[in-house]
Write a protein that holds these residues in place. Structure first.
Motif, PDB file in Angstrom:
ATOM      1  N   ALA A  73      -2.929  12.153  -5.034  1.00 51.17           N
ATOM      2  CA  ALA A  73      -2.724  12.062  -3.452  1.00 51.17           C
ATOM      3  C   ALA A  73      -1.549  10.873  -2.980  1.00 51.17           C
ATOM      4  O   ALA A  73      -1.022  11.346  -2.220  1.00 51.17           O
ATOM      5  N   LEU A  74      -1.581   9.704  -3.677  1.00 46.97           N
ATOM      6  CA  LEU A  74      -0.557   8.689  -3.524  1.00 46.97           C
ATOM      7  C   LEU A  74       0.719   9.161  -3.480  1.00 46.97           C
ATOM      8  O   LEU A  74       1.503   9.102  -2.785  1.00 46.97           O
ATOM      9  N   THR A  75       0.976   9.759  -4.828  1.00 41.77           N
ATOM     10  CA  THR A  75       2.217  10.061  -5.092  1.00 41.77           C
ATOM     11  C   THR A  75       2.823  11.456  -4.144  1.00 41.77           C
ATOM     12  O   THR A  75       3.811  11.516  -3.842  1.00 41.77           O
ATOM     13  N   GLY A  76       1.640  12.186  -3.799  1.00 41.79           N
ATOM     14  CA  GLY A  76       2.039  13.384  -3.132  1.00 41.79           C
ATOM     15  C   GLY A  76       2.427  13.061  -1.595  1.00 41.79           C
ATOM     16  O   GLY A  76       3.383  13.479  -0.992  1.00 41.79           O
ATOM     17  N   ALA A  77       1.805  11.978  -1.243  1.00 44.68           N
ATOM     18  CA  ALA A  77       2.086  11.610   0.204  1.00 44.68           C
ATOM     19  C   ALA A  77       3.424  10.911   0.119  1.00 44.68           C
ATOM     20  O   ALA A  77       4.142  11.086   1.015  1.00 44.68           O
ATOM     21  N   VAL A  78       3.882   9.960  -0.696  1.00 42.82           N
ATOM     22  CA  VAL A  78       4.963   9.298  -0.807  1.00 42.82           C
ATOM     23  C   VAL A  78       6.142  10.351  -1.010  1.00 42.82           C
ATOM     24  O   VAL A  78       7.198  10.524  -0.315  1.00 42.82           O
ATOM     25  N   ALA A  79       5.831  11.582  -1.815  1.00 47.74           N
ATOM     26  CA  ALA A  79       6.831  12.683  -2.068  1.00 47.74           C
ATOM     27  C   ALA A  79       6.979  13.415  -0.876  1.00 47.74           C
ATOM     28  O   ALA A  79       8.383  13.702  -0.398  1.00 47.74           O
ATOM     29  N   SER A  80       6.177  13.595   0.120  1.00 43.59           N
ATOM     30  CA  SER A  80       6.386  14.705   1.254  1.00 43.59           C
ATOM     31  C   SER A  80       6.598  13.475   2.347  1.00 43.59           C
ATOM     32  O   SER A  80       7.256  14.161   3.331  1.00 43.59           O
ATOM     33  N   GLU A  81       6.233  12.264   2.534  1.00 45.09           N
ATOM     34  CA  GLU A  81       6.591  11.549   3.535  1.00 45.09           C
ATOM     35  C   GLU A  81       7.811  10.833   3.509  1.00 45.09           C
ATOM     36  O   GLU A  81       8.485  10.381   4.622  1.00 45.09           O
ATOM     37  N   ILE A  82       8.274  10.666   2.362  1.00 45.68           N
ATOM     38  CA  ILE A  82       9.460   9.677   2.273  1.00 45.68           C
ATOM     39  C   ILE A  82      10.407  10.530   1.652  1.00 45.68           C
ATOM     40  O   ILE A  82      11.345  11.350   2.181  1.00 45.68           O
ATOM     41  N   VAL A  83      10.761  10.599   0.139  1.00 41.73           N
ATOM     42  CA  VAL A  83      11.497  11.723  -0.609  1.00 41.73           C
ATOM     43  C   VAL A  83      10.681  11.853  -1.785  1.00 41.73           C
ATOM     44  O   VAL A  83      10.137  11.060  -2.403  1.00 41.73           O
ATOM     45  N   ARG A  84      10.826  13.143  -2.553  1.00 44.19           N
ATOM     46  CA  ARG A  84      10.200  13.611  -3.705  1.00 44.19           C
ATOM     47  C   ARG A  84      10.463  12.394  -4.893  1.00 44.19           C
ATOM     48  O   ARG A  84       9.566  12.106  -5.506  1.00 44.19           O
ATOM     49  N   PRO A  85      11.869  11.934  -5.178  1.00 45.31           N
ATOM     50  CA  PRO A  85      12.036  11.124  -6.024  1.00 45.31           C
ATOM     51  C   PRO A  85      11.387   9.575  -5.971  1.00 45.31           C
ATOM     52  O   PRO A  85      11.349   9.055  -6.987  1.00 45.31           O
ATOM     53  N   ALA A  86      10.967   9.452  -4.893  1.00 48.39           N
ATOM     54  CA  ALA A  86      10.051   8.177  -4.500  1.00 48.39           C
ATOM     55  C   ALA A  86       8.710   8.011  -5.234  1.00 48.39           C
ATOM     56  O   ALA A  86       8.339   7.280  -5.475  1.00 48.39           O
ATOM     57  N   ALA A  87       8.329   9.278  -5.378  1.00 48.07           N
ATOM     58  CA  ALA A  87       6.990   9.600  -5.794  1.00 48.07           C
ATOM     59  C   ALA A  87       6.548   8.516  -7.090  1.00 48.07           C
ATOM     60  O   ALA A  87       5.574   7.792  -7.300  1.00 48.07           O
ATOM     61  N   PRO A  88       7.324   8.486  -8.235  1.00 48.24           N
ATOM     62  CA  PRO A  88       6.885   7.749  -9.205  1.00 48.24           C
ATOM     63  C   PRO A  88       7.107   6.220  -8.903  1.00 48.24           C
ATOM     64  O   PRO A  88       6.440   5.482  -9.500  1.00 48.24           O
ATOM     65  N   ALA A  96       1.831  -0.004   3.087  1.00 44.17           N
ATOM     66  CA  ALA A  96       3.411  -0.313   2.922  1.00 44.17           C
ATOM     67  C   ALA A  96       3.900   0.736   3.333  1.00 44.17           C
ATOM     68  O   ALA A  96       5.018   0.585   3.914  1.00 44.17           O
ATOM     69  N   MET A  97       3.856   1.863   2.501  1.00 41.18           N
ATOM     70  CA  MET A  97       4.792   2.972   2.754  1.00 41.18           C
ATOM     71  C   MET A  97       4.827   3.552   4.198  1.00 41.18           C
ATOM     72  O   MET A  97       5.823   3.962   4.662  1.00 41.18           O
ATOM     73  N   ARG A  98       3.674   3.494   4.905  1.00 39.69           N
ATOM     74  CA  ARG A  98       3.929   3.852   6.181  1.00 39.69           C
ATOM     75  C   ARG A  98       4.312   2.732   7.238  1.00 39.69           C
ATOM     76  O   ARG A  98       4.485   2.845   8.380  1.00 39.69           O
ATOM     77  N   SER A  99       4.403   1.455   6.667  1.00 41.85           N
ATOM     78  CA  SER A  99       4.784   0.367   7.699  1.00 41.85           C
ATOM     79  C   SER A  99       6.134  -0.325   7.425  1.00 41.85           C
ATOM     80  O   SER A  99       6.766  -0.788   8.150  1.00 41.85           O
ATOM     81  N   VAL A 100       6.538  -0.093   6.149  1.00 40.16           N
ATOM     82  CA  VAL A 100       7.866  -0.812   5.797  1.00 40.16           C
ATOM     83  C   VAL A 100       9.000   0.009   6.337  1.00 40.16           C
ATOM     84  O   VAL A 100       8.933   1.255   6.600  1.00 40.16           O
ATOM     85  N   GLU A 101      10.124  -0.931   6.749  1.00 42.69           N
ATOM     86  CA  GLU A 101      11.106  -0.295   7.221  1.00 42.69           C
ATOM     87  C   GLU A 101      12.404  -0.098   6.308  1.00 42.69           C
ATOM     88  O   GLU A 101      12.338  -1.002   5.841  1.00 42.69           O
ATOM     89  N   PHE A 102      12.991   1.234   6.483  1.00 40.42           N
ATOM     90  CA  PHE A 102      14.044   1.161   5.239  1.00 40.42           C
ATOM     91  C   PHE A 102      15.018   1.977   5.955  1.00 40.42           C
ATOM     92  O   PHE A 102      14.648   3.012   7.098  1.00 40.42           O
ATOM     93  N   GLU A 103      16.230   2.395   5.539  1.00 36.92           N
ATOM     94  CA  GLU A 103      17.201   3.101   6.066  1.00 36.92           C
ATOM     95  C   GLU A 103      16.918   4.821   5.425  1.00 36.92           C
ATOM     96  O   GLU A 103      16.859   4.863   4.358  1.00 36.92           O
ATOM     97  N   ARG A 104      17.037   5.605   6.584  1.00 39.83           N
ATOM     98  CA  ARG A 104      17.170   6.966   6.297  1.00 39.83           C
ATOM     99  C   ARG A 104      17.983   7.665   6.776  1.00 39.83           C
ATOM    100  O   ARG A 104      18.382   7.780   7.853  1.00 39.83           O
ATOM    101  N   PRO A 105      19.488   7.630   5.774  1.00 35.94           N
ATOM    102  CA  PRO A 105      20.553   8.295   6.293  1.00 35.94           C
ATOM    103  C   PRO A 105      20.071   9.785   6.758  1.00 35.94           C
ATOM    104  O   PRO A 105      19.272  10.409   6.458  1.00 35.94           O
TER     105      PRO A 105
END
Length: 110
Positions: free
Chosen positions: A40-55, A83-92
């Motif tokens: 569930a965690l890696t799936g959320a990261v893959a879909s909400e951030i980018v797939r390679p971020a999951a690991p 943290a994934m939902r609150s941290v700020e990072f650049e999204r080109p």
């Protein structure tokens, strides 16, 4: 990411987890509850951030547990998800292609 509705994939994942746990000398196997939580965690990261971020979600969770900042893997997963939902990072911004005058010359211009 394994599909939860594919019994062969999930059986393979269980077998892999058990073999790795034993080989690495972990005090207990990775059970189905932990597997579901991690997927569930890696799936959320893959879909909400980018797939390679999951690991990296696993890397961050493991670091939190290993450093003592989280008492359990479950706590660490919750911390990473928050943290994934609150941290700020650049999204080109994705382009449709190179701007005029940039990139390879078109076949007409050659």
């Amino acid at each position: 990411m394994p599909r939860k509705d594919d019994p062969v994939t999930m059986a393979t994942l269980r077998s892999f987890n058990a073999a790795m746990s034993a080989h690495l000398g972990m005090p207990q196997e990775v059970d189905d509850e932990v597997t579901e939580m991690y997927l569930a965690l890696t799936g959320a990261v893959a879909s909400e951030i980018v797939r390679p971020a999951a690991p990296f979600a696993g890397l961050f969770a493991g670091w939190l547990v290993g450093s003592g900042k989280a008492e359990s893997l479950e706590d660490a997963a919750a911390m990473v998800a928050k943290a994934m939902r609150s941290v700020e990072f650049e999204r080109p911004v994705e382009n449709e292609g190179p701007a005029e005058g940039e990139g390879p010359a078109s076949a007409d211009a050659r």
